[in-house]
Design an enzyme around this catalytic site. Structure first.
Site: not given
Length: 166
Positions: A10, A40, A114, A130
């Site tokens: 992301h 992710d 992140s 995350t």
């Protein structure tokens, strides 16, 4: 491998340009080797000489109460390190990614953390932070990281096949 960097998908999804800054201030363009939205994770490639290599630990050896450090760039504050403990392992059913097996920690993980490293007391990578999970839940003292054992498998698949085979 040499010049490969793992981060959250992301963080780089849809980016027209990716620039990676190292702790020593070096900046280099990065390209996406491959990504896996279902975990992710994304693998990037940079071309710089004498890159540092982070030792990789084993997330399956983590225990609740183990001390961890979260390293990242929260709110533009580069090289921020926060300390906490492992609150839980194999945390799932959060409804955030398809394959969930998160390390839960009370180390502060904010927007900008992140894709950063979660490190054990020996300085080994044991997870990829995350922050989107914590920020989506408006939580305090509840952060999540993707365990390095999962990261290792996804990275190997991306480097070998360009994507993850399931």
């Amino acid at each position: 491998g040499a010049g490969h960097v793992v981060t959250n998908n992301h963080v780089v999804a849809g980016a027209s340009e990716i620039r990676l800054q190292l702790a020593d201030g070096q900046v280099a363009p990065a390209t996406v080797v491959g990504s896996d939205p279902e975990t992710d994770l994304a693998v990037l490639k940079i071309h710089l000489e004498n890159l540092p290599v982070m030792p990789i630990g084993r997330s399956d050896e983590l225990r609740v109460g183990d001390v961890v450090l979260a390293i990242g760039n929260p709110l533009g504050l580069s090289q921020t390190v926060t300390q906490g403990i492992v609150s839980a392992t194999a945390r799932a059913q959060l409804g955030l990614t398809t394959f969930e097996n998160f390390i839960q920690t009370d180390a502060a993980i904010n927007v900008g953390n992140s894709g950063g490293a979660l490190v054990n007391a020996r300085g080994e990578l044991i997870g990829i932070n995350t922050a989107v999970l914590a920020s989506a839940m408006e939580s305090e003292g509840i952060g999540f990281a993707i365990p390095v054992n999962l990261v290792r498998g996804v990275m190997q698949q991306i480097l070998e096949f360009g994507h993850v085979r399931r």
